[in-house]
Design an enzyme around this catalytic site. Structure first.
Site, PDB file in Angstrom:
ATOM      1  N   ARG A 174       0.810  -1.229   0.000  1.00  0.00           N
ATOM      2  CA  ARG A 174       0.000   0.000   0.000  1.00  0.00           C
ATOM      3  C   ARG A 174       0.843   1.278   0.000  1.00  0.00           C
ATOM      4  NH1 ARG A 174      -2.323  -3.628  -1.249  1.00  0.00           N
ATOM      5  NH2 ARG A 174      -4.237  -4.544  -0.441  1.00  0.00           N
ATOM      6  N   SER A 225     -10.787   1.131   3.195  1.00  0.00           N
ATOM      7  CA  SER A 225     -10.083   0.682   4.405  1.00  0.00           C
ATOM      8  C   SER A 225      -9.464   1.868   5.138  1.00  0.00           C
ATOM      9  CB  SER A 225      -8.986  -0.324   4.040  1.00  0.00           C
ATOM     10  OG  SER A 225      -9.553  -1.493   3.489  1.00  0.00           O
ATOM     11  N   GLU A 295      -4.453   3.880   6.567  1.00  0.00           N
ATOM     12  CA  GLU A 295      -4.282   3.718   5.119  1.00  0.00           C
ATOM     13  C   GLU A 295      -4.960   4.876   4.398  1.00  0.00           C
ATOM     14  OE1 GLU A 295      -6.003   0.619   1.820  1.00  0.00           O
ATOM     15  OE2 GLU A 295      -4.795  -0.243   3.432  1.00  0.00           O
TER      16      GLU A 295
END
EC number: 1.3.1.98
Length: 303
Positions: A174, A225, A295
């Site tokens: 990520r 998320s 995130e």
């Protein structure tokens, strides 16, 4: 700011909006105003905008489709570039494709599946733009953008534009080089895919879409998320183990479907979401001694 606005209007770079509420441009339906929101009509317009922004020494920020994004309540000072329909070109050359940073991830995955091109099935159901997906190395179902990217055309903070190879993007879970080491924005990307059976690709994509619909609250205003998975643990599972599903602060609520999603339950402010994030982080640290890192991108002027 008035002079800059007038110059951009005269240059016909695209849509120019003053004091535009960013809640209108994020999937969480939260966010204060941008001094100037500009939706460039094409890549050349982006270059023109950056020339004017540099001349006026104005702060600038780029957003895509507003997923994976929490804009603070005071909004964003300076110029906000929204990469949308002006940067949603797509060229297919055998198994290699070139796609604009404003192109929808879902739309691209669907389009490629119809042409029998495999490699983006994992992205079925992922909201957001290609630019954002490359920027954060979006992924799901055991794959991610780094597996298929050849190179990306990047607009850097100083206004320069260059191509970075997959290796230069320095991808990891990520993350990419664009987030810290070399901050920049994806204008377009080149992907390498593989020919495969259309029916097989479509079936896999449908399975991924169905899984998302069954387990994630994308029918509610949310940003995807909230936390990175603190591997080998999973963020959502930790939140659920702590019995926090359904917990609400102000208008921000931990989803009843998935512990790693915060939804706007009605009238939520960015501060509500921040307070809830901090509450979760504190609780998980106390109960399991695990650090939870966000995130979701948090941007804007702090209170």
């Amino acid at each position: 700011m008035e002079n800059l606005k007038n110059e951009l209007l005269e240059a016909q770079v695209g849509k120019v909006l003053e004091n535009e509420p960013l809640a209108n441009h994020t999937t969480m339906k939260i966010g204060g105003p941008a001094d100037l929101l500009i939706i460039p009509k094409d890549i050349d317009a982006v270059k023109t905008i950056m020339d004017h922004v540099k001349k006026h020494q104005t702060n600038w920020t780029v957003i895509g489709r507003g997923s994976n994004l929490l804009v603070l309540d005071k909004g964003i000072r300076g110029v906000v570039l929204k990469l949308g329909t002006g940067l949603d070109h797509l060229t297919v050359n055998d198994e290699e494709i070139t796609v604009g940073g404003g192109y929808s991830v879902v739309r691209l995955a669907t389009s490629l599946s119809k042409q029998g091109l495999s490699g983006l099935e994992f992205a079925a159901g992922i909201p957001g733009s290609i630019g954002g997906a490359v920027y954060m190395n979006a992924g799901a179902h055991g794959s991610d953008i780094s597996k298929i990217l050849v190179k990306a055309r990047i607009l850097f903070e100083d206004g320069s534009i260059e191509w970075l190879t997959n290796e230069q993007m320095n991808f990891s879970y990520r993350t990419s080089v664009l987030q810290k080491e070399r901050p920049g924005i994806v204008l377009e990307a080149v992907f390498k895919l593989k020919q495969d059976d259309r029916e097989k690709i479509t079936k896999k994509m449908q399975q991924n879409k169905d899984y998302r619909k069954e387990t994630q609250p994308y029918n509610r205003p949310c940003a995807g998320s909230i936390f990175r998975n603190p591997l080998p643990e999973y963020a959502g599972q930790l939140v659920e183990k702590a019995n926090l599903k359904g917990y609400q602060l102000g208008g921000a609520r931990i989803s009843d479907m998935h512990g790693n999603f915060i939804v706007n339950a009605g009238g939520a402010t960015a501060q509500d979401v921040l307070d809830l994030i901090q509450f979760i982080q504190k609780k998980i640290k106390e109960d399991y001694n695990v650090e939870m890192h966000t995130e979701v991108e948090i941007i804007g002027e702090e209170n």
